[in-house]
Design a protein around this motif. Structure first.
Motif, mmCIF file in Angstrom:
data_model
loop_
_atom_site.group_PDB
_atom_site.id
_atom_site.type_symbol
_atom_site.label_atom_id
_atom_site.label_comp_id
_atom_site.label_asym_id
_atom_site.label_seq_id
_atom_site.Cartn_x
_atom_site.Cartn_y
_atom_site.Cartn_z
ATOM 1 N N UNK A 313 0.846 -1.212 0.000
ATOM 2 C CA UNK A 313 0.000 0.000 0.000
ATOM 3 C C UNK A 313 0.876 1.254 0.000
ATOM 4 N N UNK A 314 1.480 1.549 -1.134
ATOM 5 C CA UNK A 314 2.489 2.606 -1.210
ATOM 6 C C UNK A 314 1.915 3.966 -0.830
ATOM 7 N N UNK A 315 0.675 4.243 -1.221
ATOM 8 C CA UNK A 315 0.079 5.548 -0.901
ATOM 9 C C UNK A 315 -0.095 5.716 0.601
ATOM 10 N N UNK A 316 -0.457 4.645 1.290
ATOM 11 C CA UNK A 316 -0.585 4.714 2.750
ATOM 12 C C UNK A 316 0.785 4.839 3.405
ATOM 13 N N UNK A 317 1.798 4.173 2.847
ATOM 14 C CA UNK A 317 3.167 4.310 3.358
ATOM 15 C C UNK A 317 3.628 5.753 3.224
ATOM 16 N N UNK A 318 3.345 6.350 2.077
ATOM 17 C CA UNK A 318 3.711 7.758 1.882
ATOM 18 C C UNK A 318 2.948 8.670 2.820
ATOM 19 N N UNK A 319 1.676 8.366 3.034
ATOM 20 C CA UNK A 319 0.864 9.194 3.935
ATOM 21 C C UNK A 319 1.394 9.155 5.363
ATOM 22 N N UNK A 320 1.942 8.013 5.764
ATOM 23 C CA UNK A 320 2.379 7.857 7.160
ATOM 24 C C UNK A 320 3.844 8.247 7.361
ATOM 25 N N UNK A 321 4.717 7.866 6.398
ATOM 26 C CA UNK A 321 6.148 8.077 6.574
ATOM 27 C C UNK A 321 6.723 9.192 5.707
ATOM 28 N N UNK A 322 5.991 9.653 4.712
ATOM 29 C CA UNK A 322 6.513 10.707 3.857
ATOM 30 C C UNK A 322 6.964 10.179 2.505
ATOM 31 N N UNK A 323 7.268 11.132 1.605
ATOM 32 C CA UNK A 323 7.568 10.779 0.222
ATOM 33 C C UNK A 323 8.903 10.036 0.080
ATOM 34 N N UNK A 324 9.903 10.413 0.851
ATOM 35 C CA UNK A 324 11.229 9.812 0.677
ATOM 36 C C UNK A 324 11.201 8.314 1.000
ATOM 37 N N UNK A 325 10.598 7.952 2.106
ATOM 38 C CA UNK A 325 10.489 6.539 2.469
ATOM 39 C C UNK A 325 9.513 5.828 1.539
ATOM 40 N N UNK A 326 8.447 6.507 1.147
ATOM 41 C CA UNK A 326 7.507 5.916 0.197
ATOM 42 C C UNK A 326 8.175 5.578 -1.128
ATOM 43 N N UNK A 327 9.078 6.469 -1.605
ATOM 44 C CA UNK A 327 9.789 6.208 -2.850
ATOM 45 C C UNK A 327 10.739 5.019 -2.710
ATOM 46 N N UNK A 328 11.360 4.866 -1.533
ATOM 47 C CA UNK A 328 12.255 3.719 -1.345
ATOM 48 C C UNK A 328 11.487 2.405 -1.471
ATOM 49 N N UNK A 329 10.357 2.310 -0.789
ATOM 50 C CA UNK A 329 9.594 1.063 -0.847
ATOM 51 C C UNK A 329 8.954 0.867 -2.219
ATOM 52 N N UNK A 330 8.594 1.964 -2.888
ATOM 53 C CA UNK A 330 8.071 1.829 -4.252
ATOM 54 C C UNK A 330 9.162 1.312 -5.184
ATOM 55 N N UNK A 331 10.393 1.851 -5.051
ATOM 56 C CA UNK A 331 11.510 1.380 -5.871
ATOM 57 C C UNK A 331 11.815 -0.085 -5.566
ATOM 58 N N UNK A 332 11.811 -0.446 -4.290
ATOM 59 C CA UNK A 332 12.080 -1.834 -3.917
ATOM 60 C C UNK A 332 11.014 -2.763 -4.486
ATOM 61 N N UNK A 333 9.760 -2.302 -4.497
ATOM 62 C CA UNK A 333 8.684 -3.113 -5.074
ATOM 63 C C UNK A 333 8.837 -3.293 -6.573
#
Length: 951
Positions: A313-333
């Motif tokens: 759930x990348x959008x929820x990850x970004x909502x909770x942790x911010x764009x930088x961490x969201x981009x890391x997990x999106x890239x890893x995915x």
């Protein structure tokens, strides 16, 4: 009580209750208002404040926490002394007043011992917190906690401060305007609907992950245009991530100037004035009566091994942790998804090798005992002659990875790397559009505390010498000692890595000689496997240890450079750490791939190290099998031990140690054990967030294993895929349950890591070209097949690659001690090389076959490299960086925003025209009611000239 005082206390009889009125700063342009911070009078206020998520009044949300250590012994007397000493200063009086909340009350009659160091820290805290309140923040202190000696300052940002900072930071916020997202039509729409139905079981059950048909138009927040935004619910307009980001920006720029030099929150943390600073998690993630929150939802739908098969759930990850961490997990995915086709192709290549191993003529010839090929000894004196058929197992295993399909797989992986980079760029643009980051430009960050301290030291030294007060900055001359130290340090670390690899080579040579003395045939036959396996394990242990050491050294080398901003610091740290860890991880593999067996010499004229150790040779089947063993053990060992066990074990161990320390400090008071911990106390016991550099680094090194030497290990993508499936959930669990909540950072890309990935992708093409041409036997087989084969088959290839040696030409003292070990006298032995036979005029010289194979190898490198580079660039060119539908949506947003502002301007003009019409009608009405208008036309004119003044 005067209304112009910001701080005031109730009379002494109302102990435990402090009131502070905070007024917005006048020069910013806010309407001045006063708000009071009250300590709750209820006996159990924890439930009202949701156990630390709100202030004691239960209304104001805690946006940030500052933690400090204090000693009760010196508080009373010193605070009283300072209040008395600074009584003449209004500002100092304001800052010396205690914050509201549960704190330690003053007892003037006590005469405790004075700790000047602790008092100085407290003095700085008082001034800093006073400056925070002047900036508009509201604070509340709590020292009555279960953690003795630790105090907490809760920070709340009121609405006017949030609006002000959102405008300063140019935060894009959703407006009232909504528009429909362009949907696919026709066949594509049907395909998408089918795909959605098929993938529905693997979609996370979160609202943010559902496909959206409408989107709110976003615009940088402005206080003048608040009517554009939906402010019906002010409490949720700025989410917790945005609120903590705003507070952190204020903390960074707020200074503490009384301590002789300016200090921000980073410097205060470094000097121990505060021990920690962090935003709070939304609540608990486990328990029976836990209220629904984003953290709990992330734990259930993301940070659980039971949902490993689901999308993130990348959008929820970004909502909770911010764009930088969201981009890391999106890239890893995206990286993990792209490993699926690479793994499938790798498995097919491996299965092709397994299916054709019995049809491989060279390995069949090596295993045929009727050939009776006698090989020269592998070491001096102790080693005897041996039959080539004894290396049958190694030759058959080499074919699993050294076959024509590996060349195709190398080309495929080069194109895969280019496709992966393009796919990520497109995914990144989609996320930028969804997360309202289009047009976002990173502004220059605040200078780091260490940089400011260095500049201050330089300016004070210059002022003392030349009496100049110009603003200073650090030049290359100031940093030259640090640059020189970096250069020497990195060279030393690289040299240390080479020295360790060289030591392992000595170990291999000496161990092989020692094991060859074994009298048992089974012991002699397993010498090569034993030596290779033990040496690789030693390399693995050394790599894991040096990885941790090099990480610390890279950080220290970056710190002495004193970079100006956090971004510069991070980029320089990443470059140094990557360089050292890259050399550390790949040097043993480079040795086996390109150097082992290249400088051996020949029987009778071997190359020796220290005049006693003979350089080791490759196996008869080539070094590719040994390279595969080396690569697989190091890759799997690093992933299993360093990436997984360390990530699980070390945080657990640190958490346990911290728990034991707190338990040792804790009082045995029964009431405190019964009392439930506040949210900020629970989060304080978590591990602090150390940045994303370690997470990216391990994935980048793995990407190198997958791409650089994939020609020798086609199963590398499969093992990387299996590791990443676990890694995603492991990192997610760590972020949700083991770490304090990090400050949300806006970012529109993954930064310098993208350039490193591109560099590795380009380097992979070159390295695989050399592996195929020089390490494997692919080119010698082609040369033999088309130049030397009599019947167009591979029969006779093994004999063609072996040269002959007359045993009478051995140097004195190097011949085998037991020449009759095979049961017969050996006169001619064979060794792998292209040299003239002993009966030739130029015996043992390099033959023309060697030059033919070398020319073919170099030609293959040039053709392969240019062809694959061209194909990669073609893939890069043919795939657009921005998806067409996203570019259309971005253009549509711009058009809609222009329409909104044009409509707003038209509304203003219509309103002005309406006011003018009303004024005109009023004037006409006044004229029509005048008695002069009914008498004559001239009278009407006179009335028109006389009445406008009244109107």
């Amino acid at each position: 009580m005067r209304m112009n005082e910001k701080y005031s206390c109730l009379p002494d009889e109302d102990k435990g209750i402090h009131i502070i009125n905070i007024r917005a700063i006048e020069d910013i342009g806010y309407v001045q208002h006063e708000s009071t911070l009250l300590n709750s009078l209820s006996r159990n206020p924890d439930a009202d404040c949701k156990y630390g998520l709100y202030f004691r009044d239960g209304k104001r949300k805690v946006d940030y926490i500052l933690v400090y250590h204090y000693k009760k012994s010196s508080v009373g007397r010193t605070l009283a002394r300072r209040i008395h000493h600074n009584d003449s200063s209004a500002r100092s009086n304001k800052q010396d007043q205690p914050l509201p909340g549960k704190g330690v009350h003053l007892e003037m009659e006590n005469e405790p011992h004075v700790d000047y160091h602790e008092d100085d820290k407290r003095f700085r805290r008082e001034e800093y917190e006073g400056n925070l309140m002047e900036a508009g923040l509201e604070l509340e202190r709590d020292e009555d906690t279960k953690i003795h000696g630790v105090g907490f300052v809760k920070i709340h940002a009121p609405w006017n401060v949030l609006c002000r900072e959102a405008e300063f930071l140019k935060l894009k916020m959703p407006t009232k305007k909504m528009y429909e997202i362009n949907q696919t039509h026709g066949l594509l729409k049907k395909i998408n609907s089918v795909i959605q139905k098929i993938t529905e079981p693997i979609q996370p059950k979160v609202a943010e992950h559902k496909p959206q048909t409408v989107k709110r138009l976003s615009y940088p927040f402005s206080r003048e245009k608040q009517h554009l935004f939906d402010l019906s619910d002010r409490d949720s307009f700025f989410d917790s991530k945005t609120r903590s980001t705003i507070v952190y920006e204020i903390l960074k720029r707020t200074t503490c100037t009384k301590a002789k030099y300016s200090m921000g929150i980073t410097s205060l943390l470094a000097n121990g004035v505060y021990s920690a600073a962090y935003p709070l998690h939304d609540g608990d993630y486990e328990g029976e009566n836990v209220e629904p929150n984003d953290r709990k939802l992330l734990c259930e739908e993301w940070a659980s091994y039971g949902v490993f098969y689901k999308y993130q759930p990348i959008d929820l990850v970004r909502k909770y942790f911010g764009e930088k961490i969201g981009l890391y997990f999106a890239w890893l995915g995206v990286y993990t998804q792209m490993l699926i086709p690479a793994s499938i192709v790798g498995i097919i290549v491996f299965l092709y090798g397994c299916a054709t191993v019995d049809e491989n003529i060279p390995s069949m010839e090596m295993c045929d005992q009727r050939n009776n090929i006698t090989m020269c000894p592998l070491c001096d004196r102790t080693c005897s002659y041996w039959k080539m058929s004894s290396a049958c197992a190694t030759a058959r295993a080499s074919h699993l990875f050294d076959n024509p399909a590996t060349v195709f797989f190398s080309v495929f992986m080069a194109l895969w790397a280019a496709t992966f980079m393009e796919h990520w760029k497109r995914k990144q643009m989609r996320l930028n559009y969804r997360w309202d980051l289009t047009g976002f430009e990173e502004e220059e960050d605040h200078p780091r505390a260490e940089y400011e301290a260095k500049v201050l030291e330089k300016s004070l030294r210059r002022e003392y010498k030349h009496k100049e007060t110009d603003k200073e900055k650090l030049t290359w001359k100031d940093r030259f000692p640090a640059y020189f130290t970096n250069f020497v340090g990195i060279l030393f670390m690289v040299g240390l890595t080479f020295a360790i690899v060289f030591g392992v080579i000595i170990y291999r040579i000496s161990t092989a000689a020692a094991l060859a003395i074994s009298s048992t045939p089974s012991g002699r036959s397993s010498v090569r496997v034993t030596v290779t396996a033990t040496a690789v394990i030693i390399n693995l242990v050394v790599i894991i240890i040096l990885d941790e050491v090099y990480g610390c050294i890279a950080r220290w080398l970056t710190q002495i450079e004193v970079p100006k901003t956090d971004k510069n610091f991070e980029e320089r740290l990443i470059f140094k750490a990557f360089l050292l860890k890259f050399v550390n991880a790949y040097t043993p593999i480079f040795y086996v791939a390109f150097f082992k067996g290249r400088f051996v010499g020949r029987p009778g004229d071997y190359v020796y190290i220290f005049h006693s150790f003979r350089m080791e040779e490759c196996a008869p089947g080539g070094c590719l099998m040994e390279l595969c063993i080396q690569l697989s053990i190091i890759m799997l060992g690093k992933q299993l031990i360093q990436n997984n066990l360390f990530e699980i074990g070390i945080p657990k161990m640190k958490k346990f140690i911290r728990y034991m320390k707190l338990k040792r400090r804790r009082s045995l008071d029964h009431e405190e054990h019964v009392k439930k911990k506040q949210r900020y106390e629970v989060d304080y016991n978590l591990e602090p967030f150390a940045g994303l550099t370690p997470e990216y680094m391990e994935m980048i090194i793995q990407f190198g294993f997958v791409t650089l030497f994939v020609a020798s290990f086609p199963l590398a993508p499969l093992f990387a895929l299996l590791n990443n499936i676990i890694e995603i959930r492991l990192d997610a669990k760590k972020f949700v349950t083991e770490l304090r909540r990090p400050v949300a950072v806006r970012a529109k890309d993954i930064g310098i890591w993208y350039n490193i990935l591109r560099g590795i992708g380009k380097l992979a093409v070159i390295i695989n070209a050399f592996v195929i041409s020089f390490t494997s036997d692919f080119i010698p087989r082609l040369v033999y097949l088309y130049m030397y084969s009599e019947n167009g088959t591979m029969h006779g290839f093994v004999n063609h690659t072996l040269s002959s040696f007359n045993v009478s030409d051995f140097q004195a003292g190097t011949a085998p001690n037991d020449p009759m070990d095979l049961g017969y006298e050996v006169q001619i032995c064979r060794y792998k090389d292209y040299r003239e036979p002993p009966w030739s005029e130029n015996k043992y010289d390099i033959s023309k076959d060697f030059w033919a194979v070398l020319a073919a190898r170099l030609a293959f490198v040039i053709v392969f490299q240019n062809l694959v580079m061209f194909m990669s660039d073609f893939v890069d060119w043919i795939i657009p960086d921005i998806p067409k539908d996203i570019s259309q949506q971005i253009h549509k947003e711009k058009v809609l925003m222009v329409e909104v502002f044009m409509r707003e301007e038209q509304g203003k003009l219509q309103m002005l025209e309406t006011w003018k019409d009303k004024d005109t009608k009023k004037g006409e009405n006044c004229n029509s009611h005048s008695p002069r208008l009914s008498k004559s036309h001239s009278g009407s004119l006179s009335s028109c000239h006389s009445y406008p003044v009244d109107v």
